[in-house]
Design an enzyme around this catalytic site. Structure first.
Site, short mmCIF file in Angstrom:
data_model
loop_
_atom_site.label_atom_id
_atom_site.label_comp_id
_atom_site.label_asym_id
_atom_site.label_seq_id
_atom_site.Cartn_x
_atom_site.Cartn_y
_atom_site.Cartn_z
CE LYS A 86 10.14 -3.95 11.33
NZ LYS A 86 10.89 -3.55 10.15
CB SER A 126 2.65 2.01 8.59
OG SER A 126 2.20 0.88 7.88
CB ALA A 127 0.78 1.81 3.50
CB THR A 128 -1.05 -0.49 8.46
OG1 THR A 128 -0.12 0.30 9.16
CG2 THR A 128 -0.46 -1.79 8.04
CE1 TYR A 150 2.28 -1.55 10.96
CE2 TYR A 150 3.57 -1.09 12.91
CZ TYR A 150 3.36 -0.95 11.57
OH TYR A 150 4.23 -0.19 10.81
CE LYS A 154 4.10 2.65 13.23
NZ LYS A 154 5.26 3.43 13.74
NE ARG A 235 0.66 -5.93 1.43
CZ ARG A 235 -0.46 -6.61 1.15
NH1 ARG A 235 -0.97 -6.56 -0.07
NH2 ARG A 235 -1.08 -7.31 2.10
C1 WQD Z 1 3.89 -8.62 1.95
C2 WQD Z 1 3.11 -9.62 1.10
C3 WQD Z 1 1.85 -11.18 2.43
C4 WQD Z 1 5.33 -13.19 4.17
C5 WQD Z 1 3.72 -5.00 6.85
C6 WQD Z 1 3.17 -3.83 7.62
C7 WQD Z 1 3.73 -2.56 7.06
C8 WQD Z 1 5.22 -2.63 7.14
C9 WQD Z 1 5.70 -3.80 6.27
C10 WQD Z 1 6.49 -2.02 9.02
C11 WQD Z 1 1.70 -9.88 1.65
C12 WQD Z 1 2.94 -11.89 1.62
C13 WQD Z 1 4.53 -12.33 3.44
C14 WQD Z 1 5.35 -14.57 3.85
C15 WQD Z 1 3.76 -14.15 2.10
N1 WQD Z 1 5.61 -2.81 8.48
N2 WQD Z 1 3.76 -12.81 2.42
N3 WQD Z 1 4.54 -15.00 2.81
O1 WQD Z 1 2.09 -7.20 5.62
O2 WQD Z 1 2.38 -5.89 3.43
O3 WQD Z 1 3.25 -4.92 5.54
O4 WQD Z 1 5.14 -4.99 6.83
O5 WQD Z 1 7.17 -1.18 8.53
O6 WQD Z 1 3.27 -1.48 7.83
O7 WQD Z 1 1.77 -3.79 7.43
O8 WQD Z 1 4.38 -6.90 4.57
O9 WQD Z 1 6.19 -8.41 3.88
O10 WQD Z 1 4.58 -9.20 5.68
O11 WQD Z 1 3.79 -9.05 3.32
O12 WQD Z 1 3.03 -14.58 1.17
O13 WQD Z 1 6.06 -15.41 4.48
O14 WQD Z 1 3.78 -10.86 1.15
O15 WQD Z 1 0.65 -11.94 2.44
O16 WQD Z 1 0.84 -10.08 0.53
P1 WQD Z 1 2.91 -6.29 4.77
P2 WQD Z 1 4.80 -8.44 4.42
#
Ligand code: WQD
Length: 335
Positions: A86, A126-128, A150, A154, A235
Site C-alpha cells: 500500500k 482507496s481514495a486513490t 498502487y 486498487k 487530506r
Molecule cells: C498525507 C499528506 C503528503 C509524509 C496514502 C495512500 C492512501 C492510503 C494512505 C493506504 C500528503 C504529506 C506525508 C511526510 C508529508 N494508503 N506528507 N511528509 O499519500 O495521502 O495517502 O496513504 O491505505 O491510499 O494514497 O498519505 O500520509 O503519505 O500523506 O508532507 O513525511 O502528508 O504530501 O499531503 P497519502 P500520506
C-alpha cells in the site's frame, strides 16, 4: 450462529483493528497474513484486547495452495480482503511487485472463493482510485483514475470485481474506499507502523511520531505550493476505530441485503499537513521541527470524502476528530 469471516491481511494496521470491531459485533474473524507488514505478536495483542483467542494462519496470497488449505479447513461466510502492498512511493519504484502482489493475489483469492462458494466479499479500496479529483468533496460517482501504480492496482481490483459480480450475481461485493486512516485503538497495542523489519510506512502520522520520539531530527513537508489554504496537502484523516466500525456496518449490510455497494469511508473534512502538525504538537507537547521540500511524486493537492452515502446506506458517520486521532497515535507510540 456467528458468521466466520476471513480477514486476509488481518494482522495489519486496518485488519487488526477491524478484527477487534468484528469480534465485538459478534462475528468470528480469522486472520490469514504473510506478516510482511505486521508484527508477529499481533494475534496475541488482539487477544489481550478482546479476551478471546485470535485465530490465524501465516500464508501468502501468491501461494494458492495455502489459500486452498485455509478454505478447506474453515467454513467462511465472508471474506474481507486487506492483504495488499500500500505504499504510493514504493509502488512508483517497484510497480511489478504491486501488480503481482495486489492483482495476482486478488485473482488467486477470488478463484478459491468461487471454488468454496463464499458469497460475500469486502474489498479494501482507496481514495486513490479518484486520481486527481475533479470536485470536492468527492462522491462515489466521481470519475475514476489513478495517479500511481498502487492506485492502479486498487482500480483494477474494483473493475475486476465489477465484472465478476456480473458473471456471478450470487456474489455480494462491498467496495470500501478508505481516505487517510490514522490513530490507534485506545489500548495502544495496535500500531500503524509495525515494530518488525517491515519498511516503516512513509505516511504523515508515522513520520510525525518518529520526530516526536527523537528518531528523526525533523519532519519533511512535501510542498507548500498547492492550491490549498496554507499551500500544504489537504487530506481526509479518519480514526482507525471509526474505519473499523465502517467495515462492520458494511458487512452487516451485505449479509442482510445481499446487495453490493461502493462506499467512501472518511469524515468529510480535509486537514492540511500544517494543521496536522499543529494538532500533533498540542497533543504530544513536543516541538515538531519541519522542513518544506518540493512536492512528492504521486501526491495530489486535496482529497476529502462526500460521506452522505455511507450515512444513508450504512448509517456510518465518523465519531472521532483530529485531536483523538493524534492523541491515540501518540499514546500507542509510547506503549
Ligand atoms: C498525507 C499528506 C503528503 C509524509 C496514502 C495512500 C492512501 C492510503 C494512505 C493506504 C500528503 C504529506 C506525508 C511526510 C508529508 N494508503 N506528507 N511528509 O499519500 O495521502 O495517502 O496513504 O491505505 O491510499 O494514497 O498519505 O500520509 O503519505 O500523506 O508532507 O513525511 O502528508 O504530501 O499531503 P497519502 P500520506
Amino acid at each position: 450462529m456467528t458468521h466466520k469471516i476471513l480477514l486476509t491481511g488481518g494482522a495489519g494496521y486496518i485488519g487488526a483493528h477491524t478484527f477487534v470491531a468484528l469480534q465485538a459485533a459478534g462475528f468470528s474473524p480469522f486472520i490469514f497474513d504473510n506478516f510482511s507488514n505486521a508484527d508477529k505478536d499481533t494475534p496475541e495483542r488482539i487477544a489481550s484486547i478482546t479476551g478471546q483467542t485470535a485465530p490465524w494462519v501465516k500464508g501468502d496470497l501468491l501461494d494458492k495452495t495455502a489459500i486452498e488449505r485455509v478454505f478447506a479447513d474453515n467454513d467462511f461466510d465472508a471474506v474481507i480482503h486487506f492483504a495488499a502492498k500500500k505504499s504510493v512511493a514504493d509502488s512508483v519504484h517497484r510497480p511489478l511487485d504491486y501488480f503481482e502482489n495486489n492483482c495476482v493475489g486478488l485473482i488467486n483469492l477470488l478463484e478459491v472463493i468461487e471454488k468454496y462458494s463464499v458469497k460475500t466479499f469486502v474489498f479494501s479500496s482507496s481514495a486513490t482510485v479518484y486520481g486527481t479529483p475533479q470536485r470536492l468533496p468527492i462522491p462515489e460517482t466521481a470519475t475514476l483514475s489513478f495517479a500511481n501504480p498502487y492506485g492502479f492496482t486498487k482500480l483494477v481490483g474494483e473493475q475486476m470485481l465489477a465484472q465478476i459480480s456480473l458473471a456471478q450475481p450470487e456474489l455480494t461485493v462491498g467496495i470500501l474506499r478508505y481516505f487517510n486512516p490514522v490513530g490507534a485503538h485506545a489500548s495502544g497495542l495496535l500500531l500503524q507502523a509495525p515494530r518488525g523489519n517491515a519498511a516503516p510506512p512513509e505516511n504523515l502520522m508515522p513520520r510525525m511520531l518518529e520526530v516526536a520520539r527523537g528518531q528523526n531530527p525533523y519532519l519533511t513537508v512535501y510542498g507548500d505550493d498547492y492550491d490549498t489554504p496554507d499551500g500544504t496537502g489537504l487530506r481526509d484523516y479518519i480514526h482507525i476505530t471509526d474505519l473499523a466500525r465502517g467495515h462492520v456496518l458494511s458487512l452487516q449490510n451485505l449479509l442482510q441485503s445481499g446487495e453490493g455497494h461502493t462506499v467512501n469511508l472518511g469524515t468529510g473534512n480535509g486537514y492540511s499537513v500544517l494543521e496536522m502538525i499543529e494538532c500533533f504538537k498540542k497533543v504530544s507537547q513536543k516541538d515538531l521541527t519541519y522542513r518544506i521540500v518540493p512536492r512528492r511524486a504521486g501526491d495530489i493537492a486535496s482529497c476529502y470524502a462526500d460521506v452522505s452515502l455511507a450515512f444513508a446506506l450504512l448509517g456510518f458517520k465518523a465519531e472521532f476528530g483530529l485531536l483523538e486521532m493524534c492523541a491515540s497515535s501518540w499514546n500507542a507510540a509510547q506503549m
